[in-house]
Design a protein around this motif. Structure first.
Motif, PDB file in Angstrom:
ATOM      1  N   LEU A   1      -6.857   4.081   0.256  1.00 29.40           N
ATOM      2  CA  LEU A   1      -6.118   3.138   0.254  1.00 29.40           C
ATOM      3  C   LEU A   1      -4.621   3.178   0.115  1.00 29.40           C
ATOM      4  N   MET A   2      -4.472   4.189  -1.159  1.00 29.87           N
ATOM      5  CA  MET A   2      -2.827   4.500  -0.534  1.00 29.87           C
ATOM      6  C   MET A   2      -2.602   5.324   0.457  1.00 29.87           C
ATOM      7  N   LYS A   3      -2.838   6.327   1.061  1.00 30.98           N
ATOM      8  CA  LYS A   3      -2.839   6.231   2.799  1.00 30.98           C
ATOM      9  C   LYS A   3      -1.887   5.012   3.622  1.00 30.98           C
ATOM     10  N   LYS A   4      -3.394   4.119   3.336  1.00 30.75           N
ATOM     11  CA  LYS A   4      -2.882   3.021   4.361  1.00 30.75           C
ATOM     12  C   LYS A   4      -1.413   2.248   4.052  1.00 30.75           C
ATOM     13  N   TRP A   5      -1.392   2.379   2.383  1.00 27.80           N
ATOM     14  CA  TRP A   5      -0.308   1.047   2.109  1.00 27.80           C
ATOM     15  C   TRP A   5       1.039   1.908   2.364  1.00 27.80           C
ATOM     16  N   ARG A   6       1.134   3.138   1.895  1.00 27.08           N
ATOM     17  CA  ARG A   6       1.970   3.903   1.856  1.00 27.08           C
ATOM     18  C   ARG A   6       2.319   4.145   3.911  1.00 27.08           C
TER      19      ARG A   6
END
Length: 401
Positions: free
Chosen positions: A243-248
């Motif tokens: 999730l963090m990778k996708k958002w960033r």
């Protein structure tokens, strides 16, 4: 008893027998997987190389001197605390997934206000973190009134909640949001000037867990053309990590994790690309005890080595939240970076000097807004086996920052 050792303790048991591996950002003694996670070493055949008690355990013969847990029967038993921790991680992952699906659809002020309230609630509920924050503030500001420090500590929990809300709202950022919350001001103009004046050289943007660093990375992605690489620390939970990778990466940046970062960062900088990195945490790896608020703090030398060896320009940049809820960008002038020495000891001394300079800038930024830094981080935790003895390094000519 079977021939296995509990996975939770395998690293502790066999760590002394691992051959060191070098990495610019991770330092010696870390075995990294494809996704930047530590791999646990295999059990030596027959338990060779271990102490008698641990060797017997590895070969499948029990030993009363090795019992990782006092709960259950034998070293394979799982502590109740471990089960509670695993359950808590699963709940956090599910809550993150739920928040990612709902919060970007709500008004920004509502999202940020809600998560700030959650942060304030944590101030009252999480006593261990509250005491740690108060202790760190006392170390950093011993002459400040205790009530003022307590106010900063409480506000830092609200700030942590605001960071969460800002992160979840990343997919909804647009020009309309910029006009309302990100007014065009001097700091932004300075930031663009630094980038445009670098010529064909790469640029390493250094920041810390101060202010709204997640929004700052999104600003850089949306304002700057070309290859933009962000070095991040991977979560140990797959769902949260994805999730963090996708958002960033939502607005065009490329995320790379610390375990795989050294060579990619070097190549990006040598090609004239942009790299952003948070450099204010105490992490395992080659580093030095650098003064931070009057106390020695282990600080990685990898970022400074990469700047020296890639001949990139580097500067520190911060984004803070104003009282009216809008955001301001503060950009320092580029650091003076000397030519990298071919002597390994002199190169290390140069890296230490450069690390001191950008650490001093991070401290100055925190002093401007003490309640917008993550004081709950164990910044002054000792890591003696990773720290270079500074007294053995050659001295360098005095230079300004």
């Amino acid at each position: 008893m079977g021939g296995r050792v509990s996975p939770r303790y395998r690293w502790q048991v066999f760590a002394p027998h691992i051959p060191p591996e070098e990495d610019q950002l991770n330092g010696p003694g870390r075995h990294m997987g494809a996704r930047g996670q530590e791999r646990l070493p295999a059990v030596p055949e027959g338990g060779q190389g271990l102490s008698p008690s641990l060797g017997a355990c590895a070969r499948g013969r029990g030993s009363s001197t090795f019992s990782p847990t006092s709960h259950g029967k034998g070293p394979m038993a799982v502590k109740p605390k471990t089960k509670t921790r695993a359950f808590r991680k699963r709940m956090v992952a599910r809550a993150a997934a739920l928040g990612a699906s709902i919060l970007p659809k709500l008004p920004f002020r509502l999202v940020r206000g809600t998560t700030q309230t959650l942060g304030l609630l944590a101030w009252y509920l999480v006593g261990e973190r509250r005491r740690r924050v108060l202790k760190h503030l006392e170390m950093a500001f011993p002459d400040v009134d205790p009530e003022q420090r307590r106010k900063w500590a409480r506000n830092s929990f609200k700030h942590a909640g605001a960071i969460l809300g800002e992160f979840f709202w990343i997919p909804s950022l647009d020009e309309k949001w910029d006009a309302k919350y990100w007014p065009c001001e001097e700091g932004m103009a300075q930031f663009l000037d630094v980038i445009s004046d670098r010529g064909k050289r790469g640029c390493l943007l250094m920041t810390g867990h101060h202010g709204s660093w997640e929004l700052l990375l999104q600003l850089a992605q949306r304002q700057l053309p070309g290859d933009f690489l962000v070095v991040a620390r991977e979560s140990d939970q797959q769902l949260i990590s994805d999730l963090m990778k996708k958002w960033r990466e939502f607005h065009g940046a490329r995320i790379i994790y610390r375990g795989d970062a050294g060579l990619s960062v070097y190549r990006t900088l040598r090609k004239g690309g942009l790299v952003a990195m948070l450099v204010d945490q105490n992490l395992r790896g080659e580093g030095a005890e650098i003064d931070f608020f009057g106390h020695p703090a282990h600080t990685l030398l990898g970022p400074a080595r990469l700047v020296l060896q890639s001949r990139a320009i580097t500067t520190t940049i911060f984004c803070t939240r104003a009282e009216d809820g809008t955001y301001r960008v503060h950009v320092d002038k580029p650091l003076e970076v000397p030519a990298a020495s071919k002597d390994p000891d002199v190169l290390t001394a140069q890296a230490v000097d450069l690390t001191r300079k950008y650490t001093a800038r991070i401290e100055a930024a925190i002093r401007r807004d003490p309640d917008q830094w993550m004081w709950m981080h164990r910044r002054w935790h000792k890591r003696k086996k990773y720290s270079i003895p500074l007294e053995q390094l050659p001295s360098l000519p005095d230079s300004s920052s």
